[in-house]
Design a protein around this motif. Structure first.
Motif, PDB file in Angstrom:
ATOM      1  N   GLY A 152       0.812  -1.201   0.000  1.00  0.00           N
ATOM      2  CA  GLY A 152       0.000   0.000   0.000  1.00  0.00           C
ATOM      3  C   GLY A 152       0.846   1.252   0.000  1.00  0.00           C
ATOM      4  O   GLY A 152       2.081   1.183  -0.008  1.00  0.00           O
ATOM      5  N   ASP A 153       0.183   2.394   0.006  1.00  0.00           N
ATOM      6  CA  ASP A 153       0.873   3.680  -0.041  1.00  0.00           C
ATOM      7  C   ASP A 153       1.041   4.272   1.355  1.00  0.00           C
ATOM      8  O   ASP A 153       0.199   4.077   2.241  1.00  0.00           O
ATOM      9  CB  ASP A 153       0.104   4.676  -0.908  1.00  0.00           C
ATOM     10  N   ILE A 154       2.124   5.016   1.507  1.00  0.00           N
ATOM     11  CA  ILE A 154       2.410   5.756   2.739  1.00  0.00           C
ATOM     12  C   ILE A 154       2.551   7.216   2.348  1.00  0.00           C
ATOM     13  O   ILE A 154       3.391   7.555   1.510  1.00  0.00           O
ATOM     14  CB  ILE A 154       3.714   5.275   3.397  1.00  0.00           C
ATOM     15  N   ALA A 155       1.745   8.080   2.937  1.00  0.00           N
ATOM     16  CA  ALA A 155       1.813   9.513   2.624  1.00  0.00           C
ATOM     17  C   ALA A 155       2.289  10.271   3.854  1.00  0.00           C
ATOM     18  O   ALA A 155       1.809  10.043   4.958  1.00  0.00           O
ATOM     19  CB  ALA A 155       0.455  10.032   2.177  1.00  0.00           C
ATOM     20  N   PHE A 156       3.259  11.169   3.636  1.00  0.00           N
ATOM     21  CA  PHE A 156       3.664  12.034   4.745  1.00  0.00           C
ATOM     22  C   PHE A 156       3.881  13.459   4.271  1.00  0.00           C
ATOM     23  O   PHE A 156       4.338  13.704   3.165  1.00  0.00           O
ATOM     24  CB  PHE A 156       4.890  11.488   5.488  1.00  0.00           C
ATOM     25  N   GLU A 157       3.479  14.391   5.145  1.00  0.00           N
ATOM     26  CA  GLU A 157       3.689  15.799   4.862  1.00  0.00           C
ATOM     27  C   GLU A 157       5.138  16.166   5.147  1.00  0.00           C
ATOM     28  O   GLU A 157       5.809  15.514   5.953  1.00  0.00           O
ATOM     29  CB  GLU A 157       2.757  16.659   5.706  1.00  0.00           C
ATOM     30  N   LEU A 158       5.615  17.212   4.476  1.00  0.00           N
ATOM     31  CA  LEU A 158       7.000  17.658   4.622  1.00  0.00           C
ATOM     32  C   LEU A 158       7.067  18.965   5.392  1.00  0.00           C
ATOM     33  O   LEU A 158       6.241  19.856   5.197  1.00  0.00           O
ATOM     34  CB  LEU A 158       7.638  17.842   3.245  1.00  0.00           C
ATOM     35  N   TYR A 159       8.067  19.088   6.259  1.00  0.00           N
ATOM     36  CA  TYR A 159       8.275  20.285   7.059  1.00  0.00           C
ATOM     37  C   TYR A 159       9.305  21.183   6.385  1.00  0.00           C
ATOM     38  O   TYR A 159      10.454  21.285   6.815  1.00  0.00           O
ATOM     39  CB  TYR A 159       8.726  19.909   8.459  1.00  0.00           C
ATOM     40  N   ALA A 160       8.890  21.826   5.319  1.00  0.00           N
ATOM     41  CA  ALA A 160       9.819  22.638   4.535  1.00  0.00           C
ATOM     42  C   ALA A 160      10.286  23.880   5.286  1.00  0.00           C
ATOM     43  O   ALA A 160      11.413  24.345   5.080  1.00  0.00           O
ATOM     44  CB  ALA A 160       9.178  23.047   3.210  1.00  0.00           C
ATOM     45  N   ASP A 161       9.452  24.435   6.135  1.00  0.00           N
ATOM     46  CA  ASP A 161       9.845  25.624   6.885  1.00  0.00           C
ATOM     47  C   ASP A 161      10.920  25.302   7.918  1.00  0.00           C
ATOM     48  O   ASP A 161      11.855  26.073   8.118  1.00  0.00           O
ATOM     49  CB  ASP A 161       8.637  26.251   7.578  1.00  0.00           C
ATOM     50  N   GLU A 162      10.782  24.161   8.578  1.00  0.00           N
ATOM     51  CA  GLU A 162      11.702  23.788   9.642  1.00  0.00           C
ATOM     52  C   GLU A 162      12.974  23.117   9.127  1.00  0.00           C
ATOM     53  O   GLU A 162      14.047  23.262   9.726  1.00  0.00           O
ATOM     54  CB  GLU A 162      11.003  22.860  10.638  1.00  0.00           C
ATOM     55  N   ALA A 163      12.872  22.364   8.058  1.00  0.00           N
ATOM     56  CA  ALA A 163      14.021  21.597   7.553  1.00  0.00           C
ATOM     57  C   ALA A 163      14.141  21.740   6.039  1.00  0.00           C
ATOM     58  O   ALA A 163      14.042  20.766   5.297  1.00  0.00           O
ATOM     59  CB  ALA A 163      13.888  20.122   7.943  1.00  0.00           C
TER      60      ALA A 163
END
Length: 205
Positions: free
Chosen positions: A65-76
């Motif tokens: 199956g798929d795994i979705a994660f948001e990215l912390y572009a502001d912090e990293a």
């Protein structure tokens, strides 16, 4: 050995112990993380433009199956830029999850498949105190402190926490969090492949 002790192999010196240990990766025999995939050369991209990294979601495809994660572009921003760069270059396609510690982490992103590889460079640490190792946190592995006092991240090896692991806080760069597919993460076994990685706008996920 305590949870915060270094446990990954330093060749010929230490043996891998149980779960709940730091998410460092193996020191290559030549002490230089230079493993390449498909004889391609990768270069640390630095910080990409805001429109390339902000409000993005990563979708990792697996046979389970798929795994979705948001990215912390502001912090990293450097870590997120690098991950997006490698994903779009196809670096992660068909790589395996080489480490699974039930109740702790799953780890992947190594082209050598044994915990010693990467794209040929490291990424500067971006450790943000407000980002914690909650269940589903996505962070970068790194070499241990004795050879890496700056806590620079692996160029490609990442892990996903299977539970809250607060003893890792302040030691590793967290750059995202699972927002869908945590049940898939919990089914991952050693050797399972990343079939694809897609970068999507957050609104479209």
């Amino acid at each position: 050995m305590q949870k915060a002790a270094i446990i990954f192999l330093i060749f010929g010196a230490l043996a891998l112990s149980g779960c709940g240990e730091p998410v460092e990766y193996n020191i290559p025999e030549n002490n230089n993380d230079t493993t390449m995939q498909n004889a391609q050369t990768y270069f640390f991209p630095g910080r990409l433009a805001d429109e390339e990294i902000k409000n993005k979601v990563v979708v990792i495809g697996t046979a389970k199956g798929d795994i979705a994660f948001e990215l912390y572009a502001d912090e990293a921003p450097l870590t997120v830029s690098n991950f997006i760069y490698l994903a779009k270059a196809g670096f992660y396609n068909d790589l395996t999850f080489h480490r699974v510690e039930p109740g702790f982490v799953v780890q992947g992103g190594d082209p050598s498949g044994n915990g010693t590889g990467g794209p040929g460079y490291t990424v500067p640490a971006e450790i943000v105190p407000t980002l914690k190792h909650v269940k589903g946190a996505v962070a970068m592995a790194r070499l241990p402190d004795q050879v890496n006092p700056e806590k620079a991240s692996s160029g490609s090896q990442f892990y996903i926490t299977l539970d809250e692991t607060s003893f890792l806080d302040g030691q590793y760069t967290i750059f995202g969090k699972v927002i869908d597919g945590m049940a898939v993460v919990e089914k991952i076994q050693i050797g399972d492949k990343i079939t694809s990685i897609k970068i999507q706008d957050k609104e479209s996920n």
